[in-house]
Design a protein around this motif. Structure first.
Motif, PDB file in Angstrom:
ATOM      1  N   UNK A   1      56.072  50.445  44.815  1.00 40.10           N
ATOM      2  CA  UNK A   1      56.825  49.248  44.422  1.00 40.10           C
ATOM      3  C   UNK A   1      56.110  47.985  44.871  1.00 40.10           C
ATOM      4  N   UNK A   2      55.579  48.010  46.089  1.00 40.20           N
ATOM      5  CA  UNK A   2      54.858  46.837  46.603  1.00 40.20           C
ATOM      6  C   UNK A   2      53.617  46.565  45.760  1.00 40.20           C
ATOM      7  N   UNK A   3      52.890  47.617  45.430  1.00 38.20           N
ATOM      8  CA  UNK A   3      51.672  47.467  44.639  1.00 38.20           C
ATOM      9  C   UNK A   3      51.997  46.895  43.256  1.00 38.20           C
ATOM     10  N   UNK A   4      53.085  47.391  42.658  1.00 41.76           N
ATOM     11  CA  UNK A   4      53.481  46.909  41.336  1.00 41.76           C
ATOM     12  C   UNK A   4      53.924  45.444  41.389  1.00 41.76           C
ATOM     13  N   UNK A   5      54.680  45.075  42.420  1.00 47.45           N
ATOM     14  CA  UNK A   5      55.143  43.692  42.537  1.00 47.45           C
ATOM     15  C   UNK A   5      53.959  42.745  42.688  1.00 47.45           C
TER      16      UNK A   5
ATOM     17  N   UNK B   1      53.787  47.656  53.452  1.00 48.26           N
ATOM     18  CA  UNK B   1      53.725  46.379  52.744  1.00 48.26           C
ATOM     19  C   UNK B   1      52.500  45.585  53.192  1.00 48.26           C
ATOM     20  N   UNK B   2      52.269  45.526  54.487  1.00 52.82           N
ATOM     21  CA  UNK B   2      51.143  44.757  55.006  1.00 52.82           C
ATOM     22  C   UNK B   2      49.819  45.312  54.491  1.00 52.82           C
ATOM     23  N   UNK B   3      49.705  46.629  54.434  1.00 58.85           N
ATOM     24  CA  UNK B   3      48.464  47.242  53.959  1.00 58.85           C
ATOM     25  C   UNK B   3      48.248  46.954  52.472  1.00 58.85           C
ATOM     26  N   UNK B   4      49.304  47.063  51.671  1.00 59.82           N
ATOM     27  CA  UNK B   4      49.172  46.798  50.243  1.00 59.82           C
ATOM     28  C   UNK B   4      48.848  45.327  49.988  1.00 59.82           C
ATOM     29  N   UNK B   5      49.444  44.455  50.776  1.00 64.04           N
ATOM     30  CA  UNK B   5      49.182  43.019  50.642  1.00 64.04           C
ATOM     31  C   UNK B   5      47.699  42.737  50.904  1.00 64.04           C
ATOM     32  N   UNK B   6      47.188  43.326  51.967  1.00 67.06           N
ATOM     33  CA  UNK B   6      45.787  43.101  52.311  1.00 67.06           C
ATOM     34  C   UNK B   6      44.859  43.749  51.293  1.00 67.06           C
ATOM     35  N   UNK B   7      45.217  44.945  50.828  1.00 70.70           N
ATOM     36  CA  UNK B   7      44.377  45.645  49.863  1.00 70.70           C
ATOM     37  C   UNK B   7      44.295  44.887  48.539  1.00 70.70           C
ATOM     38  N   UNK B   8      45.372  44.181  48.174  1.00 74.72           N
ATOM     39  CA  UNK B   8      45.377  43.389  46.943  1.00 74.72           C
ATOM     40  C   UNK B   8      44.625  42.074  47.118  1.00 74.72           C
ATOM     41  N   UNK B   9      44.201  41.777  48.329  1.00 74.85           N
ATOM     42  CA  UNK B   9      43.522  40.523  48.669  1.00 74.85           C
ATOM     43  C   UNK B   9      44.375  39.321  48.265  1.00 74.85           C
ATOM     44  N   UNK B  10      45.681  39.480  48.439  1.00 75.18           N
ATOM     45  CA  UNK B  10      46.604  38.388  48.142  1.00 75.18           C
ATOM     46  C   UNK B  10      46.278  37.193  49.039  1.00 75.18           C
ATOM     47  N   UNK B  11      46.630  35.981  48.606  1.00 74.45           N
ATOM     48  CA  UNK B  11      46.277  34.792  49.398  1.00 74.45           C
ATOM     49  C   UNK B  11      46.743  34.898  50.844  1.00 74.45           C
ATOM     50  N   UNK B  12      45.895  34.454  51.755  1.00 75.29           N
ATOM     51  CA  UNK B  12      46.249  34.493  53.177  1.00 75.29           C
ATOM     52  C   UNK B  12      47.521  33.685  53.408  1.00 75.29           C
TER      53      UNK B  12
END
Length: 397
Positions: free
Chosen positions: A15-19, A82-93
């Motif tokens: 779900x996190x990856x999709x969002x 969530x934190x891992x998926x956020x970092x893996x997506x290279x979402x803005x810091x």
């Protein structure tokens, strides 16, 4: 302990990856990868809007739900996912991480109901940004030596803060600052300190000045306070040291695992540069393998710590591990490049400013020189472990 994740965690991962894939579009897609260590000046307005997007999506304050604040409730392992998926997506810091990960848990532990009601919802919505006013010239790692003072105004009863803070990340963009100041005249060291909440928008009373670094950028700031009003005292006057130490214990939690995702990406880039060099060097190869092994060990140690097995010295151990590791990676990044890393293509071309001529490896090398100093120097971390964990005699002053 079991370092794996359960079925519920993996469902959340999907779900996190999709969002993230659905929302990292348009201006947010253009901001992917912006704002990391050494580049906190990049895309601030877009990243601030992204913070509000995260708030609308319910992704801020996931650990507060059981206290009645924040957004969707997640277990500790869920927060890691969530934190891992956020970092893996290279979402803005994140520009709101200081409010979410440092101030909010501190308010939950030490704040009054009124303070929680006032500040936590705004952080969870991504609407108010915070910075940390701890270090001062002459009182960095030795925080108890701070001299910033707050005196209660006889006319209106308000605490007015005067002094200087330094190395303050995000101060130029923050709405609020939590400030450690001396509220008891004549007090020394840990006594007589208070944990204050200060609005940054006080013209003539709060002055922010960026500090230009050797990388050419200015992630940190000096903050000058001249009679600035402190809106709130957290934990009561004179109890600031206990509140401040409670906050520092929170600083190296789930965020450590997020940090390691970024470290892994940097290491991969250095490994690719080594492979592309066409000149295998067994010494460099051994150093790269050691970096990989140490990064895996740090991950396991961070997970063990989150599982409440780390003990009172765990934050200091974590800081020692990643600070030294990242600095060695910066050294490896230029070693792999060889002599060209001392200049690099375009470094001085066309009279461009110094920072524009630096490539990623050169920035990495320069920024990581500070890793063993900021956030508590290695010497301070070793003293904490020696005195508070091992019970060794204090270092003579």
């Amino acid at each position: 302990m079991d370092f794996g994740f359960g079925a519920e965690d993996e469902e959340l991962r999907g779900r996190a990856r999709a969002w993230l894939a659905e929302h990292l579009v348009g201006p947010y897609e253009e901001a992917i990868g912006l704002g990391g260590p050494g580049s906190e000046h990049e895309g601030v307005e877009t990243r601030r809007a992204w913070e509000r997007e995260l708030g609308r999506g319910g992704w801020i304050g996931q650990g507060w739900a059981e206290q009645g604040y924040g957004n969707r409730p997640l277990s500790l392992t869920g927060q890691v996912v969530w934190a891992e998926e956020y970092a893996a997506a290279r979402a803005p810091a994140r520009v709101g991480h200081i409010g979410e990960n440092l101030l909010a848990p501190t308010l939950i532990a030490y704040g009054s109901p009124e303070q929680k009601d006032r500040f936590l919802p705004a952080i969870a919505r991504g609407e108010e940004l915070w910075c940390q006013g701890y270090s001062e010239p002459g009182a960095g790692s030795d925080l108890a030596g701070l001299r910033t003072a707050a005196v209660r105004d006889r006319a209106d009863g308000l605490l007015r803060v005067t002094g200087q803070k330094i190395w303050t990340s995000l101060a130029q963009d923050a709405d609020w600052c939590f400030v450690l100041a001396r509220t008891e005249a004549g007090s020394q060291r840990h006594r007589g300190l208070s944990f204050l909440l200060v609005r940054m928008d006080q013209p003539g009373k709060v002055d922010v000045r960026p500090i230009r670094q050797m990388s050419g950028t200015a992630e940190f700031n000096e903050v000058f306070l001249d009679g600035a009003v402190a809106s709130e005292v957290v934990g009561g006057e004179g109890n600031g040291w206990a509140v401040a130490m409670g906050l520092l214990a929170l600083e190296r939690g789930v965020s450590t695992l997020v940090q390691q995702i970024g470290f892994a990406a940097e290491l991969e880039r250095v490994v690719r540069a080594y492979a592309a060099s066409g000149a295998p060097d067994p010494v460099l190869r051994e150093r790269l393998v050691r970096q990989w092994a140490e990064l895996r060990t740090m991950r396991w140690n961070a997970l063990r710590t989150l599982g409440a097995e780390g003990g009172p010295g765990a934050p200091s151990v974590a800081k020692l591990l990643w600070g030294g590791w990242h600095r060695r990676l910066g050294e490896l990044a230029v070693a792999v490049r060889g002599a060209v890393a001392t200049a690099g293509p375009g470094l001085w071309a066309h009279g461009a400013p110094y920072e524009r001529g630096l490539d990623e490896e050169q920035r990495l090398f320069l920024f990581t020189r500070a890793d063993t100093i900021y956030g508590g120097s290695d010497e301070i971390q070793r003293n904490i472990i020696a005195e508070r964990v091992l019970g060794l005699p204090k270092e003579p002053r």
